[in-house]
Design a protein around this motif. Structure first.
Motif, short mmCIF file in Angstrom:
data_model
loop_
_atom_site.label_atom_id
_atom_site.label_comp_id
_atom_site.label_asym_id
_atom_site.label_seq_id
_atom_site.Cartn_x
_atom_site.Cartn_y
_atom_site.Cartn_z
N ILE A 1 0.86 -1.18 0.00
CA ILE A 1 0.00 0.00 0.00
C ILE A 1 0.89 1.23 0.00
O ILE A 1 1.70 1.42 0.91
N ASN A 2 0.74 2.06 -1.00
CA ASN A 2 1.47 3.32 -1.07
C ASN A 2 0.54 4.45 -0.64
O ASN A 2 -0.58 4.56 -1.16
N ILE A 3 1.00 5.27 0.28
CA ILE A 3 0.19 6.40 0.73
C ILE A 3 0.50 7.60 -0.15
O ILE A 3 1.60 8.17 -0.09
N ALA A 4 -0.45 7.96 -0.99
CA ALA A 4 -0.31 9.14 -1.86
C ALA A 4 -1.03 10.31 -1.19
O ALA A 4 -0.84 10.57 -0.01
N SER A 5 -1.89 10.99 -1.91
CA SER A 5 -2.62 12.14 -1.37
C SER A 5 -3.58 12.63 -2.44
O SER A 5 -3.37 12.38 -3.63
N ILE A 6 -4.61 13.35 -2.01
CA ILE A 6 -5.44 13.99 -3.03
C ILE A 6 -4.64 15.01 -3.82
O ILE A 6 -5.04 15.40 -4.91
N ALA A 7 -3.46 15.39 -3.27
CA ALA A 7 -2.57 16.28 -4.00
C ALA A 7 -2.00 15.60 -5.24
O ALA A 7 -1.49 16.28 -6.14
N GLY A 8 -2.09 14.27 -5.30
CA GLY A 8 -1.67 13.57 -6.50
C GLY A 8 -2.75 13.51 -7.55
O GLY A 8 -2.51 13.07 -8.68
N LEU A 9 -3.96 13.99 -7.20
CA LEU A 9 -5.11 13.95 -8.11
C LEU A 9 -5.62 15.35 -8.45
O LEU A 9 -6.42 15.50 -9.37
N ARG A 10 -5.18 16.34 -7.70
CA ARG A 10 -5.58 17.72 -7.96
C ARG A 10 -4.44 18.65 -7.58
O ARG A 10 -3.46 18.21 -6.96
N VAL A 11 -4.54 19.90 -7.95
CA VAL A 11 -3.48 20.86 -7.65
C VAL A 11 -3.80 21.59 -6.34
O VAL A 11 -4.92 22.06 -6.14
N LEU A 12 -2.81 21.64 -5.45
CA LEU A 12 -2.93 22.42 -4.23
C LEU A 12 -1.98 23.61 -4.33
O LEU A 12 -0.79 23.42 -4.61
N PRO A 13 -2.45 24.82 -4.14
CA PRO A 13 -1.62 26.01 -4.31
C PRO A 13 -0.38 25.99 -3.42
O PRO A 13 -0.43 25.56 -2.26
N MET A 14 0.72 26.43 -3.98
CA MET A 14 2.00 26.57 -3.29
C MET A 14 2.55 25.26 -2.74
O MET A 14 3.34 25.23 -1.81
N LEU A 15 2.12 24.16 -3.34
CA LEU A 15 2.63 22.83 -2.98
C LEU A 15 3.01 22.07 -4.25
O LEU A 15 2.74 20.88 -4.38
N SER A 16 3.63 22.77 -5.18
CA SER A 16 3.90 22.18 -6.49
C SER A 16 4.73 20.90 -6.39
O SER A 16 4.40 19.89 -7.02
N ILE A 17 5.81 20.93 -5.63
CA ILE A 17 6.69 19.76 -5.56
C ILE A 17 5.97 18.62 -4.86
O ILE A 17 6.07 17.46 -5.27
N TYR A 18 5.23 18.93 -3.81
CA TYR A 18 4.48 17.90 -3.10
C TYR A 18 3.45 17.25 -4.03
O TYR A 18 3.32 16.02 -4.06
N CYS A 19 2.74 18.07 -4.80
CA CYS A 19 1.76 17.54 -5.75
C CYS A 19 2.43 16.64 -6.79
O CYS A 19 1.91 15.56 -7.12
N ILE A 20 3.56 17.07 -7.29
CA ILE A 20 4.30 16.27 -8.27
C ILE A 20 4.69 14.93 -7.66
O ILE A 20 4.56 13.87 -8.29
N SER A 21 5.17 14.96 -6.42
CA SER A 21 5.63 13.73 -5.77
C SER A 21 4.48 12.75 -5.57
O SER A 21 4.64 11.54 -5.77
N LYS A 22 3.32 13.24 -5.18
CA LYS A 22 2.20 12.35 -4.92
C LYS A 22 1.57 11.84 -6.21
O LYS A 22 1.05 10.72 -6.27
N ALA A 23 1.63 12.64 -7.27
CA ALA A 23 1.19 12.16 -8.58
C ALA A 23 2.10 11.03 -9.04
O ALA A 23 1.65 10.05 -9.66
N ALA A 24 3.38 11.15 -8.74
CA ALA A 24 4.33 10.09 -9.09
C ALA A 24 4.01 8.81 -8.34
O ALA A 24 4.11 7.71 -8.90
N VAL A 25 3.59 8.92 -7.08
CA VAL A 25 3.23 7.74 -6.30
C VAL A 25 2.02 7.04 -6.91
O VAL A 25 1.95 5.81 -6.94
N VAL A 26 1.08 7.82 -7.40
CA VAL A 26 -0.11 7.24 -8.05
C VAL A 26 0.31 6.41 -9.27
O VAL A 26 -0.11 5.26 -9.43
N GLN A 27 1.14 6.97 -10.13
CA GLN A 27 1.57 6.25 -11.33
C GLN A 27 2.49 5.08 -10.98
O GLN A 27 2.45 4.03 -11.62
#
Length: 211
Positions: free
Chosen positions: A100-126
């Protein structure tokens, strides 16, 4: 380590056998020895919950290489190689297992001023989908959970502040989650009876993704 030991004692009081193994997941050379210690104490692994993660950020034009490396090394690189180590052992044993990999809704949508975090969690999804496809024939199920805002030591002070309370009013039920709100889905994904579930990306967010 003191906190982990206290948790082990708490679990033992409930009749649950546990062992605490310290590990810096960004130290890739330390991953295999840590898994060895866990297996020596409790037997062969069946499941892995890849839960290590860090956050924080600012506007894209202000971001630094140091913050990029810190987040990506923890949220992506460490998650990948932790899963790889466990996956190799499960494949060798030919008994299947769960990751089980813990991603975030940040991997499915954009959260302001968290660009790197969003990128990282999108990577976990893929990453999760890729591992699920490659390891399906080995009966290793790989799924991801995308939590919404969960109260932790990292964000508790903010959500208790006036700006945090105002931010929370935007949520469908004007609340944030507790760590225990993830227990049910984690238990499901680890359960041997969830054999038909792999490559699933499940958001557990109290409807926050619908905003």
């Amino acid at each position: 380590m003191e906190r982990l030991t206290a948790l082990v004692d708490e679990l033992a009081a409930s009749g649950i056998e546990a062992v605490a193994v310290p590990l810096d997941v960004t130290d890739l050379a330390a991953i295999a020895p840590a898994v060895d210690k866990a297996e020596a104490a409790l037997g062969a692994l069946w499941g892995l919950v890849n839960n290590s993660g860090v956050g924080g950020g600012t506007r894209v034009e202000r971001e630094t290489e140091q913050n990029y490396d810190w987040i990506m090394n923890t949220n992506v690189k460490a998650v990948y190689f932790m899963a790889q180590e466990v996956g190799r052992r499960l494949i060798e044993r030919k008994e299947g297992g769960r990751i089980i990999n813990i991603a975030s809704i940040a991997g499915l949508r954009v959260l302001p001023m968290l660009s790197i975090y969003c990128i990282s969690k999108a990577a976990v999804v893929q990453m999760t989908r890729t591992m699920a496809i490659e390891w399906a024939r080995h009966n290793i199920n790989v799924n991801a959970i995308c939590p919404g805002y969960i109260e932790t030591e990292i964000n508790a002070e903010f959500f208790q502040s006036e700006p945090g309370q105002k931010f929370m009013e935007k949520f469908p039920r004007r609340r944030i989650g507790e760590v225990q709100d993830l227990d049910g889905i984690i238990s499901l994904m680890l359960d041997p009876r969830s054999g038909f579930m792999t490559g699933s990306i499940v958001n557990v967010d109290d409807g926050q993704l619908l905003m």
